[in-house]
Design a protein around this motif. Structure first.
Motif: not given
Length: 464
Positions: A209-220
């Protein structure tokens, strides 16, 4: 047309560079919440353990802030998670009991079918999505087993895990028909058993998930079921602890796998260049159950399911390299319901937008901008049993014996009951507890026998 000099061009480019750098530094932080299950207070290296090895989580502790008095809102799984994910005392909306077989609500047609986080309650996922975050939940949910209670209907874009409170760490050869909430699920309604050990797999899903969404803020929200029963470890991990036996060896091996998975996740943040502006929190859902998984909570008394410190005080770390000091500690009491407002404020949200939240933004306190206590008073309650901490004084109310009073500043192990020495303090704390209880909703579900005893009129149409 006027031609700019090289000096002027370089000056303009430097302005653009500074602006880009400034914009990058103001990017919303990523947020990773690592939430473990039934870990013993003393069963991590950074908490003093010599036989349970956690080198990766110990490294995290040195990179951030350790809360020496971190609390959960309940001493059992479901209510603790409800308080964490909504930022408030879960008893305010009736989530006082664990949502497990043997409990029921008066509206249920089948035992426990509607026991979940009330649909009118907003979650961490809801709030952070409103601020533009991509959100994901991996692991143990335990906040409702129906589709309407599903993580992807409660603020999370992605889910891989199981809806219930426990399950095997390995693939089921025969799926449990009577417990569909134990099935592993990828998304909503897509059930697939794990190909590898579940603890490792949850971390792999989070990394992807981090690799796919590294260009925008994420919450895991990484919600491990480790080290909750069943006690299951790989043979390879068990061999690492030849001097231990029985449940203690299994616990050590399961904790090693947990630590390994956390390390892979943290390493990936660094590899992606995201670690400096990522908030990472590590904590646990309640005290360790010394009977079921041989956990140790010393120097605290008590275990999971009671209101002694060993049931409600947990390991608690936060790391944010851009904002917080390394290898620091914070000594005033805090709670897991503080994480929602802390995350929301760090993400640029206005705390006034939060509804009915009891937690506070911890960052001003940790940074030393606010030197007061985050909470003068904290409460816990399950059935008639309850506890209140006011300053360093703590009162525990029981259903079958006199209340106990402790001064935690002098007696962290709660060995010296001072109730007879300070009767006025007992009265004051009882009053605080009663006043708080007047603000609460009646539990949405209870043990079946409780409804039969007190609610026969509401049980007339109930059929097993």
């Amino acid at each position: 047309m006027k031609i700019l000099s090289i000096k002027t061009v370089l000056f303009i480019l430097s302005i653009f560079s500074c602006t880009a750098t400034l914009g990058q530094s103001k990017k919303k932080p990523n947020i990773v919440l690592i939430f473990t299950d039934d870990g013993g207070y003393a069963d991590f290296g950074f908490q003093g353990s010599k036989e349970i090895k956690t080198p990766e989580i110990d490294k995290l502790a040195k990179q951030g802030v350790k809360f020496t008095q971190g609390y959960v809102t309940a001493s059992v799984c479901g209510p603790s998670r409800a308080g964490l994910i909504t930022g408030q005392y879960q008893q305010k909306f009736g989530y006082e009991e664990n949502n497990v077989p043997g409990y029921m609500s008066p509206s249920s047609k089948l035992l426990g079918e509607d026991m979940g986080l009330p649909l009118d309650q907003k979650t961490m996922g809801d709030y952070l999505k409103s601020l533009g975050y991509k959100t994901a939940f991996y692991g143990k949910w335990h906040l409702g087993g129906t589709d309407e209670h599903h993580p992807m209907n409660r603020g999370f874009d992605e889910f891989y895990g199981f809806r219930g409170g426990d399950r095997s760490y390995f693939a089921y050869q025969q799926l449990p028909k009577n417990h569909p909430d134990k099935k592993m699920e990828n998304g909503l309604g897509n059930f697939e058993e794990p190909a590898t050990y579940a603890t490792d797999l949850f971390a792999e899903k989070a990394i992807d998930f981090m690799e796919r969404n590294q260009e925008e803020p994420f919450f895991i929200f990484l919600s491990y079921n480790a080290v909750h029963t069943p006690m299951e470890a790989t043979e390879e991990d068990l061999k690492r602890f030849p001097k231990l036996e029985g449940k203690r060896q299994e616990l050590a091996a399961m904790t090693w796998a947990l630590d390994r998975a956390c390390g892979k996740l943290l390493d990936k943040l660094e590899d992606l260049g995201l670690d400096e502006n990522t908030i990472v929190v590590f904590t646990n859902d309640n005290g360790g159950p010394s009977d079921k998984n041989a956990s140790i909570n010393t120097p605290l008394s008590g275990t999971k399911s009671n209101h002694l410190e060993g049931g409600i005080r947990v390991p608690y770390l936060i790391k944010w390299p851009e904002q917080l000091k390394k290898n620091a500690s914070y000594d005033y009491p805090v709670s897991t319901f503080d994480l929602l407002p802390t995350f929301y404020a760090a993400a640029g949200g206005d705390l006034n937008d939060l509804e009915n939240v009891d937690g506070v933004d911890l960052l001003p306190f940790v940074k030393g901008e606010n030197t007061e206590r985050p909470h003068q008073t904290l409460f816990w309650k399950k059935e008639t049993r309850a506890a209140v901490r006011d300053g360093d004084w703590k009162l525990i109310r029981y259903s079958d014996r006199p209340a106990e009073l402790y001064n935690l500043a002098d007696d962290i192990s709660e060995k010296n009951n001072l109730a007879l020495d300070y009767p006025e303090k007992v009265k004051v704390l009882f009053k605080k507890l009663y006043e708080w209880e007047l603000t609460l909703e009646r539990p949405l579900w209870q043990l079946k026998r409780s409804f039969e005893k007190y609610d026969n009129d509401r049980m007339d149409n109930y059929k097993l």
